[in-house]
Design an enzyme around this catalytic site. Structure first.
Site, PDB file in Angstrom:
ATOM      1  CE1 TYR A  97       0.381   1.790   4.276  1.00 27.99           C
ATOM      2  CE2 TYR A  97       0.415  -0.575   4.661  1.00 27.99           C
ATOM      3  CZ  TYR A  97       0.659   0.714   5.103  1.00 27.99           C
ATOM      4  OH  TYR A  97       1.177   0.939   6.345  1.00 27.99           O
ATOM      5  CB  CYS A  98       1.279   4.231  -1.746  1.00 31.08           C
ATOM      6  SG  CYS A  98      -0.037   4.356  -2.969  1.00 31.08           S
ATOM      7  CG  PHE A  99      -1.694   8.997   1.604  1.00 25.09           C
ATOM      8  CD1 PHE A  99      -1.720   8.867   2.986  1.00 25.09           C
ATOM      9  CD2 PHE A  99      -2.538   9.924   1.015  1.00 25.09           C
ATOM     10  CE1 PHE A  99      -2.566   9.640   3.767  1.00 25.09           C
ATOM     11  CE2 PHE A  99      -3.383  10.705   1.788  1.00 25.09           C
ATOM     12  CZ  PHE A  99      -3.396  10.569   3.163  1.00 25.09           C
ATOM     13  CE1 TYR A 126      -1.836   4.770   8.190  1.00 22.31           C
ATOM     14  CE2 TYR A 126      -2.538   6.911   7.362  1.00 22.31           C
ATOM     15  CZ  TYR A 126      -2.222   6.079   8.419  1.00 22.31           C
ATOM     16  OH  TYR A 126      -2.309   6.555   9.698  1.00 22.31           O
TER      17      TYR A 126
END
Length: 334
Positions: A97-99, A126
Site C-alpha cells: 500500500y501507499c497513501f 493507508y
C-alpha cells in the site's frame, strides 16, 4: 486474498490475521501514523518526494511522474526492488500500500510483477485503512458490554486488567501508566498509532467472540495521547468493578514499580533519578509549594541514601495528599 486488489470488505480479516504490510510511503508519512504489522520501505525518500511534489505544482502531473522515474532509476531502483523482494520472500502473504492506493503502489506492484513477484495492493491505501479503523472503533465500542475497573493509585488495576482474558489495556497501548510518574524512557506512540492499535484490538476481540470487556478507569488523556470520545462515552455509564487495597499495600506496589523496577529501565542512575525528580515536580501545583518541598526533600534523601524506608515515606505522602484527593474528586463528579 488474491488478485490485484484487497478491497474494503477484507480489511477486518487483514488486521485479525496480522497480515504483513509493505508501506511504500515516505518515512515522514510513516512516522505520522502506521500499523503494527507494517514495514516502511518507501518508493521515494522524503527528499525525493519533496522534489516530485514541487515539480507537480510547477509543471503538472506528467512532469512529476517523469521526475519520479528519473530519481528512482538504475542502481537505486534495483536496490529498492531487491528490498521489496526480500520482504515478500520473508512474508509471502504480505500486501502493498501507499497513501491512497494510487500511483506509488501501482508502480511498485508492476515492477515486482516484472520480477515474478505478484502481490495485491490495498484499495484506497493507508487512507482507506485508517478510515476503516476509525469507523470500526465507533461501531464496536457500542457493541460490547463494558466493565470499568476503578480504584485508588496502587491498587494494581492494570495487573487485574492484564489477567482478564477479554480486556483492553489502554495504558499498555498508550505506553504510559497514566499518572505524573507514568512515562517510560521510550516515547509514546503518536495519537494516530494509538487509535489504530486500539481499533485493531477491538476488531480482534469481536472476531474471537468477546461480548464483555474489562477496561481501566481512565481520564480523557493518558500521557500525551487522548482516549477516543466514543469510547469514553460508551464507558461512562458502564458497570464498575472497584478494587481496594490498604495504604501499606499500595505504597509497596508503587515502590516496587516506580522505584525498584524503574531503575532497570534507565541506562544510568542519573537518568533514573531525574525521572523521579521531574515526575514529582509535575505534582507541585496541586500539592502546594510547602508540601511539595517536603516530599521533594525526602525523595532527595531517599536517593542519596538509597533508602527503601525514605522512598516509601514520600510515596505515602504523595498518595495521601495528591492522588487520593484527586481520585475522590473524580468519583464525586461521576
Amino acid at each position: 486474498m488474491s488478485g490485484k486488489w484487497i478491497t474494503h470488505s477484507q480489511f477486518d480479516q487483514l488486521f485479525i490475521n496480522d497480515t504483513p504490510l509493505l508501506d511504500l510511503r515516505a518515512p515522514a508519512e510513516f512516522k505520522k501514523g502506521a500499523f503494527s504489522t507494517a514495514v516502511n520501505q518507501p518508493l521515494m525518500t522524503d527528499n525525493e518526494r519533496a522534489k516530485v511534489g514541487t515539480c507537480y505544482k510547477q509543471h503538472g502531473q506528467d512532469a512529476a511522474i517523469a521526475l519520479g522515474h528519473e530519481l528512482v532509476s538504475g542502481e537505486t531502483k534495483q536496490q529498492r526492488i531487491s528490498a521489496w523482494k526480500s520482504f515478500f520472500n520473508i512474508h509471502p502473504d504480505g500486501l502493498i500500500y501507499c497513501f491512497r492506493g494510487g500511483l506509488r503502489s501501482q508502480i511498485v506492484q508492476q515492477w515486482l510483477n516484472d520480477e515474478g513477484v505478484a502481490r495485491p495492493r490495498i484499495e484506497g491505501g493507508y487512507k482507506a485503512l485508517r478510515q476503516h479503523l476509525i469507523q470500526r472503533t465507533q461501531e464496536l465500542v457500542s457493541e460490547f458490554n463494558w466493565i470499568v475497573v476503578s480504584g485508588r493509585t496502587g491498587c494494581q488495576k492494570t495487573e487485574f486488567i492484564k489477567n482478564q482474558p477479554n480486556s483492553i489495556d489502554l495504558e499498555g497501548l498508550a505506553h504510559h501508566r497514566g499518572s505524573a510518574f507514568g512515562r517510560y524512557p521510550e516515547p509514546q506512540p503518536t495519537q494516530i498509532d494509538f487509535e489504530n492499535q486500539l481499533a485493531v484490538e477491538l476488531i480482534k476481540l469481536k472476531a474471537h467472540g468477546a461480548t464483555t470487556l474489562f477496561i481501566e478507569d481512565e481520564g480523557s488523556h493518558i500521557g500525551s495521547v487522548s482516549v477516543p470520545e466514543c469510547l469514553r462515552h460508551a464507558t461512562q455509564k458502564a458497570e464498575r468493578h472497584p478494587i481496594k487495597a490498604s495504604i501499606e499495600q499500595r505504597v509497596e506496589v508503587i515502590y516496587q514499580e516506580y522505584v525498584v523496577a524503574a531503575q532497570g529501565l534507565y541506562p544510568s542512575r542519573e537518568q533514573f533519578e531525574n525521572y523521579l525528580l521531574d515526575s514529582l515536580a509535575r505534582t507541585r501545583k496541586r500539592l502546594g509549594d510547602l508540601r511539595f518541598r517536603q516530599l521533594f526533600g525526602i525523595l532527595q534523601q531517599a536517593l542519596n541514601r538509597d533508602s527503601a524506608e525514605l522512598h516509601k515515606q514520600w510515596i505515602e505522602g504523595l498518595l495521601v495528599d495528591y492522588y487520593d484527593p484527586m481520585y475522590d474528586y473524580q468519583m464525586k463528579k461521576r
